[in-house]
Design a protein around this motif. Sequence first.
Motif, PDB file in Angstrom:
ATOM      1  N   PRO A   1       0.814  -1.220   0.000  1.00  0.00           N
ATOM      2  CA  PRO A   1       0.000   0.000   0.000  1.00  0.00           C
ATOM      3  C   PRO A   1       0.848   1.271   0.000  1.00  0.00           C
ATOM      4  O   PRO A   1       1.866   1.353   0.685  1.00  0.00           O
ATOM      5  CB  PRO A   1      -0.809  -0.131   1.292  1.00  0.00           C
ATOM      6  N   HIS A   2       0.400   2.243  -0.781  1.00  0.00           N
ATOM      7  CA  HIS A   2       1.114   3.507  -0.922  1.00  0.00           C
ATOM      8  C   HIS A   2       0.105   4.654  -0.873  1.00  0.00           C
ATOM      9  O   HIS A   2      -1.011   4.510  -1.377  1.00  0.00           O
ATOM     10  CB  HIS A   2       1.876   3.519  -2.257  1.00  0.00           C
ATOM     11  N   PRO A   3       0.470   5.798  -0.293  1.00  0.00           N
ATOM     12  CA  PRO A   3      -0.479   6.914  -0.190  1.00  0.00           C
ATOM     13  C   PRO A   3      -0.611   7.720  -1.478  1.00  0.00           C
ATOM     14  O   PRO A   3      -0.442   8.940  -1.496  1.00  0.00           O
ATOM     15  CB  PRO A   3       0.113   7.752   0.946  1.00  0.00           C
ATOM     16  N   ALA A   4      -0.871   7.044  -2.565  1.00  0.00           N
ATOM     17  CA  ALA A   4      -1.077   7.701  -3.852  1.00  0.00           C
ATOM     18  C   ALA A   4      -2.013   6.836  -4.680  1.00  0.00           C
ATOM     19  O   ALA A   4      -2.177   5.642  -4.418  1.00  0.00           O
ATOM     20  CB  ALA A   4       0.248   7.889  -4.589  1.00  0.00           C
ATOM     21  N   VAL A   5      -2.616   7.445  -5.671  1.00  0.00           N
ATOM     22  CA  VAL A   5      -3.345   6.690  -6.688  1.00  0.00           C
ATOM     23  C   VAL A   5      -2.308   6.273  -7.732  1.00  0.00           C
ATOM     24  O   VAL A   5      -1.489   7.081  -8.168  1.00  0.00           O
ATOM     25  CB  VAL A   5      -4.448   7.535  -7.329  1.00  0.00           C
ATOM     26  N   THR A   6      -2.327   5.007  -8.123  1.00  0.00           N
ATOM     27  CA  THR A   6      -1.317   4.472  -9.033  1.00  0.00           C
ATOM     28  C   THR A   6      -1.931   4.143 -10.387  1.00  0.00           C
ATOM     29  O   THR A   6      -2.933   3.433 -10.468  1.00  0.00           O
ATOM     30  CB  THR A   6      -0.683   3.195  -8.444  1.00  0.00           C
ATOM     31  N   LEU A   7      -1.309   4.675 -11.434  1.00  0.00           N
ATOM     32  CA  LEU A   7      -1.660   4.328 -12.815  1.00  0.00           C
ATOM     33  C   LEU A   7      -0.545   3.457 -13.375  1.00  0.00           C
ATOM     34  O   LEU A   7       0.634   3.784 -13.237  1.00  0.00           O
ATOM     35  CB  LEU A   7      -1.784   5.573 -13.691  1.00  0.00           C
ATOM     36  N   LEU A   8      -0.916   2.372 -14.011  1.00  0.00           N
ATOM     37  CA  LEU A   8       0.045   1.517 -14.695  1.00  0.00           C
ATOM     38  C   LEU A   8      -0.322   1.522 -16.171  1.00  0.00           C
ATOM     39  O   LEU A   8      -1.348   0.954 -16.568  1.00  0.00           O
ATOM     40  CB  LEU A   8      -0.005   0.096 -14.135  1.00  0.00           C
ATOM     41  N   LEU A   9       0.504   2.201 -16.975  1.00  0.00           N
ATOM     42  CA  LEU A   9       0.247   2.346 -18.403  1.00  0.00           C
ATOM     43  C   LEU A   9       1.182   1.400 -19.148  1.00  0.00           C
ATOM     44  O   LEU A   9       2.365   1.691 -19.333  1.00  0.00           O
ATOM     45  CB  LEU A   9       0.492   3.792 -18.849  1.00  0.00           C
ATOM     46  N   GLU A  10       0.666   0.247 -19.570  1.00  0.00           N
ATOM     47  CA  GLU A  10       1.517  -0.742 -20.241  1.00  0.00           C
ATOM     48  C   GLU A  10       1.442  -0.563 -21.750  1.00  0.00           C
ATOM     49  O   GLU A  10       0.436  -0.108 -22.290  1.00  0.00           O
ATOM     50  CB  GLU A  10       1.124  -2.160 -19.814  1.00  0.00           C
ATOM     51  N   PHE A  11       2.530  -0.928 -22.423  1.00  0.00           N
ATOM     52  CA  PHE A  11       2.567  -0.737 -23.876  1.00  0.00           C
ATOM     53  C   PHE A  11       3.417  -1.777 -24.580  1.00  0.00           C
ATOM     54  O   PHE A  11       3.553  -1.748 -25.803  1.00  0.00           O
ATOM     55  CB  PHE A  11       3.123   0.664 -24.198  1.00  0.00           C
ATOM     56  N   GLY A  12       4.031  -2.719 -23.870  1.00  0.00           N
ATOM     57  CA  GLY A  12       4.955  -3.654 -24.485  1.00  0.00           C
ATOM     58  C   GLY A  12       4.286  -4.862 -25.097  1.00  0.00           C
ATOM     59  O   GLY A  12       3.060  -4.943 -25.222  1.00  0.00           O
ATOM     60  N   THR A  13       5.098  -5.834 -25.460  1.00  0.00           N
ATOM     61  CA  THR A  13       4.580  -7.067 -26.063  1.00  0.00           C
ATOM     62  C   THR A  13       3.924  -7.963 -25.024  1.00  0.00           C
ATOM     63  O   THR A  13       3.090  -8.786 -25.353  1.00  0.00           O
ATOM     64  CB  THR A  13       5.709  -7.840 -26.755  1.00  0.00           C
ATOM     65  N   GLY A  14       4.338  -7.800 -23.775  1.00  0.00           N
ATOM     66  CA  GLY A  14       3.729  -8.567 -22.700  1.00  0.00           C
ATOM     67  C   GLY A  14       2.585  -7.786 -22.080  1.00  0.00           C
ATOM     68  O   GLY A  14       2.181  -6.734 -22.580  1.00  0.00           O
ATOM     69  N   SER A  15       2.091  -8.295 -20.969  1.00  0.00           N
ATOM     70  CA  SER A  15       1.001  -7.611 -20.291  1.00  0.00           C
ATOM     71  C   SER A  15       1.042  -7.951 -18.807  1.00  0.00           C
ATOM     72  O   SER A  15       1.078  -9.132 -18.447  1.00  0.00           O
ATOM     73  CB  SER A  15      -0.354  -8.027 -20.868  1.00  0.00           C
ATOM     74  N   PRO A  16       1.049  -6.930 -17.937  1.00  0.00           N
ATOM     75  CA  PRO A  16       1.029  -7.218 -16.510  1.00  0.00           C
ATOM     76  C   PRO A  16      -0.311  -7.811 -16.091  1.00  0.00           C
ATOM     77  O   PRO A  16      -1.360  -7.491 -16.662  1.00  0.00           O
ATOM     78  CB  PRO A  16       1.254  -5.845 -15.873  1.00  0.00           C
ATOM     79  N   VAL A  17      -0.257  -8.660 -15.090  1.00  0.00           N
ATOM     80  CA  VAL A  17      -1.458  -9.285 -14.524  1.00  0.00           C
ATOM     81  C   VAL A  17      -1.491  -8.971 -13.037  1.00  0.00           C
ATOM     82  O   VAL A  17      -0.483  -9.133 -12.344  1.00  0.00           O
ATOM     83  CB  VAL A  17      -1.452 -10.812 -14.727  1.00  0.00           C
ATOM     84  N   VAL A  18      -2.624  -8.510 -12.551  1.00  0.00           N
ATOM     85  CA  VAL A  18      -2.807  -8.237 -11.125  1.00  0.00           C
ATOM     86  C   VAL A  18      -3.737  -9.297 -10.563  1.00  0.00           C
ATOM     87  O   VAL A  18      -4.864  -9.465 -11.042  1.00  0.00           O
ATOM     88  CB  VAL A  18      -3.385  -6.833 -10.889  1.00  0.00           C
ATOM     89  N   ASP A  19      -3.251 -10.016  -9.552  1.00  0.00           N
ATOM     90  CA  ASP A  19      -4.020 -11.085  -8.921  1.00  0.00           C
ATOM     91  C   ASP A  19      -4.443 -10.675  -7.515  1.00  0.00           C
ATOM     92  O   ASP A  19      -3.651 -10.098  -6.760  1.00  0.00           O
ATOM     93  CB  ASP A  19      -3.185 -12.371  -8.814  1.00  0.00           C
ATOM     94  N   TYR A  20      -5.679 -11.009  -7.175  1.00  0.00           N
ATOM     95  CA  TYR A  20      -6.186 -10.796  -5.820  1.00  0.00           C
ATOM     96  C   TYR A  20      -6.185 -12.121  -5.074  1.00  0.00           C
ATOM     97  O   TYR A  20      -6.377 -13.188  -5.661  1.00  0.00           O
ATOM     98  CB  TYR A  20      -7.624 -10.282  -5.850  1.00  0.00           C
ATOM     99  N   ALA A  21      -6.006 -12.036  -3.744  1.00  0.00           N
ATOM    100  CA  ALA A  21      -6.048 -13.239  -2.930  1.00  0.00           C
ATOM    101  C   ALA A  21      -7.402 -13.933  -3.054  1.00  0.00           C
ATOM    102  O   ALA A  21      -7.503 -15.154  -2.928  1.00  0.00           O
ATOM    103  CB  ALA A  21      -5.770 -12.896  -1.464  1.00  0.00           C
TER     104      ALA A  21
END
Length: 276
Positions: free
Chosen positions: A42-62
């Motif tokens: 956790p961080h005290p900011a709103v986070t934007l993740l702007l992806e553009f590459g050949t791969g793709s980030p994945v966010v997993d929840y518990a």
Amino acid sequence: MRTFVHGGAVWDVARPQRPSRVAGVTMAGFRVRDLDALRMVPHPAVTLLLEFGTGSPVVDYAAGRQQRGSVVAGPGIGAGGAVWARGENVECVQVRLSPVIARAVLGASPADLDGAVVALDDLWGREAARIRERLGEVSSWQDRFALTDALLARRYEAGPPVDPEVAWAWDRIVGDRGLVRVDGLAGEVGWSRKRLWSRFRSQLGLPPKRAVKLVRFDHAAHRLVAGEGVARVAADGGYTDQSHLHRDVVAFTGVTPANVAGEPFLAVDDIAWAGH
């Protein structure tokens, strides 16, 4: 560009050569071939993740939910170690937005994110796809930062500001590193406690007491990553004792203070966000 190595993962990290034209915006660029189960702290900011590459980030929840591609997360996301990021050949510009400017930039209040990681497409529609394409078309990180900054500035100028009293309360909390007494904030801005708490929560995405805890934790965690002792961090950080610090760190990260220094989400900050 600098390199950050953690375990078997090698991260290339870029930083803008000049500050954003919008106060409250910081950026870093990341290229990671194999991003393996990164715990989001956790961080005290709103986070934007702007992806553009050949791969793709994945966010997993518990809880089993999953989000792919460009995303936005509200302040404090990932409490208890419940959110993880992974992916292969990930390239992205990560933006940290002060909650004070996030509503204008996003076109929605951080409170509307409802404590989740949300696909940027759901907030920005076609504009999310356009920025992804444009970031992929340029080869320089500095050009990518410039493109991103121009987009953020345009959206900020067109978006609704938060109340000055709410912005002042947030700046006071951040300036005092989470050591301010929140019960006195309303009186200092001339509002009732109920009014400030309601406006703060609806415009910034978290209540004042949570904001104080998050800001205080963030400073403590980075001091632990820097190698400072738990007793000193607890004493200087406004915690009643080491047990209090221990509980907060576990609640926010899912690991103990002794282990938090090994969290790459925090350890990379000296390279990616140095001076912020």
